[in-house]
Motif scaffolding. Structure first.
Motif, PDB file in Angstrom:
ATOM      1  N   ARG A  89      41.144  42.234  43.529  1.00 42.86           N
ATOM      2  CA  ARG A  89      41.153  40.654  43.261  1.00 42.86           C
ATOM      3  C   ARG A  89      41.166  40.519  41.686  1.00 42.86           C
ATOM      4  O   ARG A  89      42.146  39.435  41.393  1.00 42.86           O
ATOM      5  CB  ARG A  89      39.911  40.030  44.046  1.00 42.86           C
ATOM      6  CG  ARG A  89      40.011  38.481  43.703  1.00 42.86           C
ATOM      7  CD  ARG A  89      40.958  38.014  44.259  1.00 42.86           C
ATOM      8  NE  ARG A  89      41.019  36.572  44.148  1.00 42.86           N
ATOM      9  CZ  ARG A  89      40.278  35.465  45.047  1.00 42.86           C
ATOM     10  NH1 ARG A  89      39.742  36.295  46.147  1.00 42.86           N
ATOM     11  NH2 ARG A  89      40.496  34.239  44.850  1.00 42.86           N
ATOM     12  N   ALA A  90      40.281  41.072  40.954  1.00 41.81           N
ATOM     13  CA  ALA A  90      40.328  40.705  39.474  1.00 41.81           C
ATOM     14  C   ALA A  90      41.704  41.202  38.717  1.00 41.81           C
ATOM     15  O   ALA A  90      42.373  40.223  38.025  1.00 41.81           O
ATOM     16  CB  ALA A  90      39.212  41.566  38.851  1.00 41.81           C
ATOM     17  N   GLU A  91      42.268  42.370  39.466  1.00 41.67           N
ATOM     18  CA  GLU A  91      43.555  42.468  38.653  1.00 41.67           C
ATOM     19  C   GLU A  91      44.876  41.826  39.111  1.00 41.67           C
ATOM     20  O   GLU A  91      45.533  41.348  38.624  1.00 41.67           O
ATOM     21  CB  GLU A  91      43.874  44.125  39.086  1.00 41.67           C
ATOM     22  CG  GLU A  91      43.169  45.049  38.409  1.00 41.67           C
ATOM     23  CD  GLU A  91      41.818  45.345  38.881  1.00 41.67           C
ATOM     24  OE1 GLU A  91      40.745  45.487  37.846  1.00 41.67           O
ATOM     25  OE2 GLU A  91      41.332  44.946  40.180  1.00 41.67           O
ATOM     26  N   ASP A 118      44.257  38.503  40.068  1.00 45.54           N
ATOM     27  CA  ASP A 118      44.140  37.367  39.218  1.00 45.54           C
ATOM     28  C   ASP A 118      44.813  37.364  38.044  1.00 45.54           C
ATOM     29  O   ASP A 118      45.336  36.390  37.559  1.00 45.54           O
ATOM     30  CB  ASP A 118      42.751  36.924  39.189  1.00 45.54           C
ATOM     31  CG  ASP A 118      42.302  36.324  40.796  1.00 45.54           C
ATOM     32  OD1 ASP A 118      42.992  36.269  41.604  1.00 45.54           O
ATOM     33  OD2 ASP A 118      41.063  36.357  40.628  1.00 45.54           O
ATOM     34  N   ARG A 119      44.639  38.451  37.397  1.00 45.53           N
ATOM     35  CA  ARG A 119      44.984  38.884  35.994  1.00 45.53           C
ATOM     36  C   ARG A 119      46.826  38.912  35.974  1.00 45.53           C
ATOM     37  O   ARG A 119      47.302  38.312  35.059  1.00 45.53           O
ATOM     38  CB  ARG A 119      44.252  39.987  35.697  1.00 45.53           C
ATOM     39  CG  ARG A 119      45.333  40.413  34.062  1.00 45.53           C
ATOM     40  CD  ARG A 119      44.351  41.430  33.338  1.00 45.53           C
ATOM     41  NE  ARG A 119      45.129  41.601  31.776  1.00 45.53           N
ATOM     42  CZ  ARG A 119      44.783  40.609  31.116  1.00 45.53           C
ATOM     43  NH1 ARG A 119      44.235  39.756  31.277  1.00 45.53           N
ATOM     44  NH2 ARG A 119      45.763  41.011  29.902  1.00 45.53           N
TER      45      ARG A 119
END
Length: 255
Positions: A111-113, A115-116
């Motif tokens: 999810r973090a990647e 979003d980035r």
């Protein structure tokens, strides 16, 4: 410390010398243009610095260390013509590739990647195209996607091979704005650039190259008629015309 140090670099393609005895130092935080005539070795210089072509001799250091040790600090945007745009992948997947260097090849982007990657697409005005197949985009849109992929790498040094060649005015201004923001953050931008007219407006450091480095340094003291004459040789007339146009603009600005 310099972002890039090159010493005695020589590259040959069969019997043709593409680069010879190149010595080059670019300080950190510069927005640097590599400029020279066709066949001068500009793209080869980037590829040699990144280990993409074999070298005959010389060394390349990124922040004082070999590229192999500093790979995670480097982002790269190749020439658009060198990419297979028919490869079946989406815009978002292309940008997610920029996160692999920090994840490694075993871990999958989460999810973090994601979003980035979406934030980087938004930065270049391409968030609405995240699910589009990359081959369905215009040339300017494709270039912005590849810039977003480089942004996703969160690099300290960015190498770009003619990112503004053949793109529309909106894309050119988008790319320029992003590069200027990166430079203000202390990142280093090293960019092969083909347009002498816009170079003084876009860059603060210039490398004049024609197989060898003719001159390198701050634009104000390096982008001179004499250096352009040495760089372009037979194409001198066009180069000097560009320079005279630049000098006229400087004089008008002083008034």
């Amino acid at each position: 410390m310099n972002a890039l140090d090159i010493h005695d670099l020589t590259v040959s393609y069969r019997d043709k010398v593409a680069l010879q005895d190149v010595d080059l130092a670019i300080p950190a935080g510069k927005l640097a243009a590599i400029i020279g005539p066709n066949g001068a070795g500009k793209s080869t210089l980037l590829k040699a610095a990144l280990g993409l072509v074999p070298t005959v001799a010389g060394s390349v250091l990124i922040y004082g260390q070999p590229y192999a040790k500093q790979r995670h600090l480097v982002g790269y945007v190749p020439q658009r013509s060198s990419v297979d745009w028919d490869f079946p992948t989406t815009v978002l997947d292309v940008v997610l590739m920029g996160t692999y260097g920090r994840l490694g090849w075993i871990r999958r982007p989460g999810r973090a990647e994601r979003d980035r990657a979406l934030a980087c697409l938004d930065q270049v005005g391409m968030a609405d195209y995240a699910d589009r197949q990359i081959g369905q985009l215009s040339g300017g849109q494709q270039q912005r996607v590849f810039l977003a992929r480089a942004l996703a790498q969160d690099a300290s040094v960015y190498f770009l091979d003619e990112p503004m060649a053949g793109v529309d005015a909106v894309t050119e201004q988008t790319i320029l704005s992003v590069l200027q923001d990166l430079a203000r953050q202390g990142r280093t931008i090293i960019c092969v650039h083909h347009d002498l007219d816009s170079a003084p407006q876009y860059f603060d450091w210039v490398v004049l190259l024609n197989v060898r480095v003719i001159a390198s340094g701050p634009l104000a003291t390096t982008f001179t008629a004499d250096n352009l004459r040495k760089t372009y040789g037979g194409s001198m007339r066009a180069a000097i015309a560009h320079f005279q146009h630049f000098e006229e603009e400087l004089e008008q600005a002083k008034r």
